[in-house]
Enzyme design. Structure first.
Site, PDB file in Angstrom:
ATOM      1  N   LYS A   1      14.710  10.027   3.444  1.00  0.00           N
ATOM      2  CA  LYS A   1      14.522   9.491   4.792  1.00  0.00           C
ATOM      3  C   LYS A   1      13.147   8.829   4.863  1.00  0.00           C
ATOM      4  O   LYS A   1      12.253   9.168   4.099  1.00  0.00           O
ATOM      5  CB  LYS A   1      14.593  10.633   5.818  1.00  0.00           C
TER       6      LYS A   1
ATOM      7  N   VAL B   1       9.422   7.938   6.137  1.00  0.00           N
ATOM      8  CA  VAL B   1       8.357   8.854   6.562  1.00  0.00           C
ATOM      9  C   VAL B   1       7.058   8.088   6.859  1.00  0.00           C
ATOM     10  O   VAL B   1       5.993   8.663   6.973  1.00  0.00           O
ATOM     11  CB  VAL B   1       8.171   9.957   5.485  1.00  0.00           C
ATOM     12  N   GLY B   2       7.193   6.793   7.037  1.00  0.00           N
ATOM     13  CA  GLY B   2       5.997   5.966   7.180  1.00  0.00           C
ATOM     14  C   GLY B   2       5.263   6.119   8.488  1.00  0.00           C
ATOM     15  O   GLY B   2       4.072   5.865   8.565  1.00  0.00           O
ATOM     16  N   GLU B   3       5.967   6.502   9.541  1.00  0.00           N
ATOM     17  CA  GLU B   3       5.347   6.481  10.863  1.00  0.00           C
ATOM     18  C   GLU B   3       5.171   7.851  11.497  1.00  0.00           C
ATOM     19  O   GLU B   3       4.469   8.002  12.494  1.00  0.00           O
ATOM     20  CB  GLU B   3       6.176   5.584  11.795  1.00  0.00           C
TER      21      GLU B   3
ATOM     22  N   ALA C   1       8.836  -0.518   9.875  1.00  0.00           N
ATOM     23  CA  ALA C   1       9.833   0.369  10.481  1.00  0.00           C
ATOM     24  C   ALA C   1      10.308   1.479   9.530  1.00  0.00           C
ATOM     25  O   ALA C   1      11.459   1.903   9.584  1.00  0.00           O
ATOM     26  CB  ALA C   1      11.032  -0.432  11.010  1.00  0.00           C
ATOM     27  N   SER C   2       9.433   1.970   8.686  1.00  0.00           N
ATOM     28  CA  SER C   2       9.765   3.088   7.790  1.00  0.00           C
ATOM     29  C   SER C   2      11.092   2.881   7.092  1.00  0.00           C
ATOM     30  O   SER C   2      11.955   3.754   7.083  1.00  0.00           O
ATOM     31  CB  SER C   2       9.788   4.405   8.583  1.00  0.00           C
ATOM     32  N   ARG C   3      11.245   1.672   6.514  1.00  0.00           N
ATOM     33  CA  ARG C   3      12.561   1.293   6.042  1.00  0.00           C
ATOM     34  C   ARG C   3      12.656   1.074   4.542  1.00  0.00           C
ATOM     35  O   ARG C   3      13.742   1.135   3.976  1.00  0.00           O
ATOM     36  CB  ARG C   3      12.992   0.001   6.739  1.00  0.00           C
TER      37      ARG C   3
ATOM     38  N   GLY D   1       0.800  -1.215   0.000  1.00  0.00           N
ATOM     39  CA  GLY D   1       0.000   0.000   0.000  1.00  0.00           C
ATOM     40  C   GLY D   1       0.833   1.265   0.000  1.00  0.00           C
ATOM     41  O   GLY D   1       0.302   2.360  -0.166  1.00  0.00           O
ATOM     42  N   GLN D   2       2.147   1.134   0.187  1.00  0.00           N
ATOM     43  CA  GLN D   2       3.003   2.314   0.321  1.00  0.00           C
ATOM     44  C   GLN D   2       3.365   2.960  -1.016  1.00  0.00           C
ATOM     45  O   GLN D   2       3.971   4.027  -1.034  1.00  0.00           O
ATOM     46  CB  GLN D   2       4.300   1.943   1.061  1.00  0.00           C
TER      47      GLN D   2
END
Lengths: 284, 778
Positions: free
Chosen positions: B727, B729-731, B536-538, B496-497
């Site tokens: 960087k 930015v998911g969380e 983990a926004s990785r 979904g990202q």
């Protein structure tokens, strides 16, 4: 998460419907109208009717008409029908104001006015409105039709004066005099949710004083009802913040609040104060 | 460092529409539950929180398996080698005892999901109920019943850190501010609940497991390990996944059962979790108590920080991150973006008879950010300065910066980003409006949070936790086929990202082709290199970095081959618009033709280049911190306790924006979940461990009507800590929003002298606080 097995009936006439219901009611047969309350609780298996009598195919029940000074709402009239005033004057406007608070658009398109009354959820907006207007409920069975006054209809949480073999075929609401002031206010956690408390009020102003004031509280107790103590505080008084606050305080003292994991009695009483006063202010 | 947002010169930096979306919006997505199966599973779950299993009896004719049938399947036993961690075991179906309401006891099999559900309802379960422990403090009290015998005092992890100078700094401090905060329990609530479909392949003689997961490779490893089979006997596919938010990075015991059933029965077996199961028995998060004390000097600078963290981790430990993840994340990152040299923390994870906790978007940081940002506001009030001022005095300004717990902050813009947000919020205008509203009995409030978000961290960061399983790196295998189409196979597992879109932009720029020529393959252990997945926004940082590395290798080869065939020096070759060109000449060759040559005309290179155009690269970065400032404007209805959000503003520095639209979407979604965290969602247990929020009528996610417009401002600090300079930015949206909102609520209620330090700040909690304050004054 799906209903337990049940048998489905689709009568084409009221006569047929009540005949089937008379047969299946003792075996937990239930009437299906819009299904917006019944079907979800069936999916959770909190209700497991063995028979469903679907009345959506009965054309006569879609009637919405004014007769003898009353608005007659048939059992298959959907919530959405009230989004624009269905009659001229305060009643049509009040219905249109209240309907906006009922759930969400898809539910309003399918759910029915009479279904809400028959289901008698404590937080149903229509139930509070019927209580405030002293509406009449028509119940039909193989034994014939009878009319039940709103004050005698609601009996508890999802409990009513309907017998198990009766179909709620119509609700009648008195048209309101053109100078009637109406107000509605409800409090809920999210838009479209069941309210934690609501008030429906109306009164006429005669020479600046409130005449025949009605205050119905919903959502706070096992069933909606008119609160005489609050009405008495308004009657023959001129509207003022002090009078409204007094009526709201009396309403809050009078209720026996429902409690649940997220709502304690004290908080619910505070909400009754707020919704009553705000409904009264909205009526002015 | 460069400020502002760069004007894109290539594909990177453009808001390309997402490659993923047409299928999803047209309803042609492919989800696990779309697959037909011979048998469907319905799990019979424990109706009680604690007890001894006496009997489980299937209705006549029903096919049922219980723990006894799965005796050969190993227990889930996540392991951590540090911080006094006590390993505990979970059988995939409960054996002997049950430990939470909803724990799977047995699996009923039937030809359809409906029949299985009907049969499961008729299973007779007898459990000798024992007393349940629900509350974290009750669990650590002397004499409390033990959830697992080996975890004394119900403590699964007991971590302590203190800087050498802490005691002295604390003793010398002239100003102390203390608070206790409480974060109630939540559910990540993915739109698609969990689902698994396992099918025996009679030709390859192995199991193909489709499941809704964020980490297909690790699922293959652990499920094969628990069943006791070779990993080659199991192929795991994560098709379209309808949201994970961390809940689907943890191993579901149910998936093991489904795979085992398909293997044992040599057939296809499916399970789709329903919403009730998801609410009671998937994974919960955020259940924490924090006691925080800040020691300040006369200039309102934080000189020492002391924290005590208690996380209620539920009945079992999640795999792979273990029952320590909440407590350890809190301990490592409590000081946030502030320059505080002395720090002391105790962080404990406590077992209770409740659903296990697992990572959920933000993992602990929404809670610790709430704690430290409340501390900052309370300190600002004590010093008589405003919220931006105290933060300006304490934010880290010089980079790289090593924190008191040893984290290294790379280049960032903590102060600048906050200043941009404060400017955009127009504080003086708001204060005037607030004063005018108060005169009318209306209570407006403004609140902020500043934070940094640790993202894209590699193996050293995970190793610091002492995890048995140490994630971190990612591999990308990138090839150009003979027709010139580019394919990147990644171990990451987006769900979904929009990662396929973002990676295609990075790769397209490197190879001089358009993004439509790039296909990104993920979510299939047969087709992708081993990798850790998406959490983990990785993924953009790590898989993006690996994609860049692999693309550079392919690019070098393309340039070399082009130079050879065009008889030019490699440094004169320019790739772009699908063509390799000799700079300043009209000599050029289509990349498609080069690709063809790389496979079919290798003789032309006379052995200079190995055949083919495929390269592999692995990236294991140190980690990079994005940063943001959130500002919320609210109005509190003091009579009902309702909080209305007037406006929400985010200034964000996520480094280079690969696809700004996707970044905005991440922030919007994150803030929505942060609003849920702050004001709405709460898992509630009664004292006996029964769960009272088992439907979406009781567990209240905000709807579109509760989410205000969110204004976004970007800065791009180009960090050396990330190959793409992007960087994660998911969380961040989820991390920063609760603190900003609750600070705003407290600002609105300042005239009443209350302090709301519990989330969600429900209307009832706000009324309770106002009533108590009024009673105290009277």
């Amino acid at each position: 998460m799906k209903p337990a097995p049940f048998q489905y009936h689709a009568p084409r006439s009221l006569q047929e419907a009540v005949a089937i219901l008379a047969q299946v009611a003792p075996a937990d047969g239930r009437v299906l109208a819009g299904g917006q309350s019944l079907v979800p609780i069936m999916a959770f298996r909190l209700a497991r009717p063995s028979h469903l009598v679907d009345i959506n195919g009965i054309e006569a029940l879609a009637r919405l008409a004014v007769e003898n000074g009353k608005l007659c709402i048939g059992a298959c009239v959907r919530h959405a029908a009230f989004e624009r005033p269905v009659v001229e004057g305060p009643l049509g406007r009040l219905l249109a104001m209240v309907v906006r608070h009922i759930a969400h658009s898809p539910i309003r398109a399918r759910g029915t006015f009479c279904g809400s009354i028959a289901h008698a959820d404590p937080a149903s907006e229509w139930c509070a409105l019927v209580a405030a207007l002293d509406g009449e409920i028509v119940a039909t069975s193989v034994r014939g039709a009878r009319v039940i006054a709103a004050g005698q209809f609601f009996a508890g949480i999802m409990a009513t004066a309907l017998a198990e073999d009766e179909v709620l075929t119509e609700v009648r609401l008195p048209l309101l005099a053109p100078d009637t002031r109406c107000g509605f206010y409800e409090f809920n956690r999210r838009a479209g949710d069941f309210a934690l408390a609501m008030a429906v009020v109306h009164f006429r102003l005669v020479e600046g004083r409130m005449f025949k004031p009605r205050v119905a509280i919903g959502g706070a107790e096992t069933h909606p009802r008119r609160v005489a103590a609050a009405e008495a505080a308004l009657a023959a008084n001129a509207p003022s913040p002090r009078v409204f606050a007094d009526a709201a305080a009396r309403a809050a003292r009078d209720v026996e609040p429902l409690e649940d994991a997220q709502t304690n009695a004290q908080y619910r009483r505070e909400l009754v104060v707020a919704v009553t006063r705000r409904a009264l202010e909205a009526a002015l | 460092m460069s400020a502002g947002v760069a004007v894109p010169t290539g594909w990177v930096g453009r808001s390309l529409r997402r490659i993923e979306d047409p299928a999803l919006v047209r309803g042609s997505g492919r989800f696990t539950s779309d697959l037909p199966a011979a048998l469907w599973v319905r799990f019979v779950r424990s109706p009680v929180a604690a007890g001894k299993i006496l009997r489980i009896v299937a209705p006549p004719g029903a096919r049922m398996v219980t723990a006894a049938d799965l005796a050969a399947v190993g227990p889930i036993r996540p392991m951590l080698h540090k911080f006094n961690y006590v390993p505990i075991e979970q059988r995939v179906l409960a054996a002997d005892v049950v430990r939470f309401v909803g724990e799977p006891l047995a699996a009923i099999l039937a030809p359809s999901r409906e029949e299985a559900e009907d049969l499961a309802e008729r299973v007779h379960v007898e459990i000798d109920a024992t007393s349940a422990i629900v509350d974290a403090y009750a669990a650590i009290a002397a004499g409390a019943p033990l959830v697992h015998a080996q975890a004394r005092g119900n403590i699964i992890v007991d971590a302590r850190v203190a800087t050498p100078g802490f005691a002295a700094a604390s003793a010398a401090a002239r100003h102390r501010v203390r608070l206790r905060i409480r974060s109630r329990r939540q559910n990540a609530l993915p739109l698609e609940p969990r689902a698994a479909h396992a099918a025996w392949d009679p030709v390859e003689r192995r199991i193909i497991l489709h499941c809704s997961t964020q980490m297909p490779h690790l699922m293959r490893t652990i499920i094969a390990q628990l069943i006791g089979m070779a990993e080659s006997g199991l192929r795991v596919i994560a098709p379209d996944v309808g949201g994970g938010f961390g809940q689907k990075m943890s191993l579901a015991a149910e998936y093991v059962v489904v795979a085992w059933l398909a293997r044992s029965l040599r057939t296809s077996v499916a399970w789709t979790e329903d919403r009730r199961e998801n609410l009671i028995a998937s994974f919960h998060a955020r259940d924490q108590h924090i006691d925080l004390e800040g020691m300040f000097d006369d200039a309102a600078r934080l000189v020492a920080l002391r924290a005590d963290v208690l996380a209620n981790v539920g009945a079992y430990a999640c795999y792979p991150t273990t029952g320590a993840v909440e407590a350890l994340m809190a301990m490592a990152e409590m000081p946030g973006p502030y320059d505080v040299r002395d720090y002391s923390c105790t962080a404990r994870g406590v077992l209770t008879h409740t659903c296990p906790m697992a990572p959920y978007r933000g993992v602990s940081r929404p809670v610790i950010t709430f704690a430290i940002e409340r501390l900052m506001d309370k300190a600002a009030a004590a010093f008589g300065i405003d919220a931006p001022t105290i933060r300006r005095r304490n934010l880290v300004r010089a980079f790289p910066y090593t924190t008191a717990t040893g984290l290294v902050f790379d280049e960032a813009s903590y102060v600048e980003t906050m200043d941009a947000a404060v400017l955009a919020a127009d504080l003086p205008a708001f204060r005037a409006r607030q004063a005018a509203a108060r005169l009318q009995g209306r209570y407006l409030g403004i609140g902020m949070s500043t934070f940094c978000e640790r993202t894209g961290y590699g193996t050293p960061a995970f190793a610091a936790r002492g995890m048995d399983v140490t994630p971190g790196w990612e591999t990308v295998v990138l090839g150009i086929d003979p027709s010139g189409c580019v394919e990147a196979r990644i171990g990451s597992s987006p769900h979904g990202q929009g990662l396929r879109t973002a990676l295609s932009q990075i790769i397209a720029d490197e190879l001089g082709v358009s993004p439509e020529r790039v296909t990104v393959v993920h979510g299939d252990t047969d087709r992708t290199p081993y990798g850790w997945g998406t959490f983990a926004s990785r993924s953009l940082v790590i898989a993006g970095g690996a994609a860049l590395m692999a693309a550079r290798k392919v690019r070098a080869k393309l340039i070399g081959m082009a130079a050879d065939l065009l008889e030019a020096a490699p440094e004169d070759i320019v790739l772009g618009d699908g063509v390799a060109r000799v700079s300043g000449t009209d000599r050029a060759m289509a990349i498609d033709a080069l690709a063809r040559a790389a496979y079919h005309q290798t003789h032309r290179f006379k052995g200079t280049f190995a055949p083919g155009l495929a390269e592999s690269a692995t990236y294991d970065p140190p980690g990079t911190f994005s940063n943001a400032c959130h500002i919320a404007l609210v109005e509190v209805d003091i009579e009902t306790g309702r909080v209305g959000i007037e406006k929400f503003l985010v200034a964000e520095d996520a480094g280079r924006l690969i696809n700004p639209m996707i970044v905005d979407g991440q922030i919007h979604g994150g803030v929505a979940q942060g609003i849920a965290n702050a004001l709405y969602e709460e898992v509630i247990y009664d004292a006996g461990g029964d769960i009272l929020t088992a439907t979406l009528a009781d567990y209240l996610p905000p709807t579109a009507r509760e989410i205000p417009p969110i204004a976004l401002h970007h800065r791009e600090t180009l960090t050396e800590a990330s190959l793409t300079k992007a960087k994660g930015v998911g969380e961040g949206g989820t991390i920063g929003a609760p603190a900003a909102l609750i600070n705003a609520v407290n600002d609105a209620l300042a005239p009443f002298g209350v302090s709301i330090d519990e989330i969600p700040a429900t209307p009832q909690r706000i009324r309770d606080a106002l009533r108590a304050a009024a009673a105290a004054k009277a």
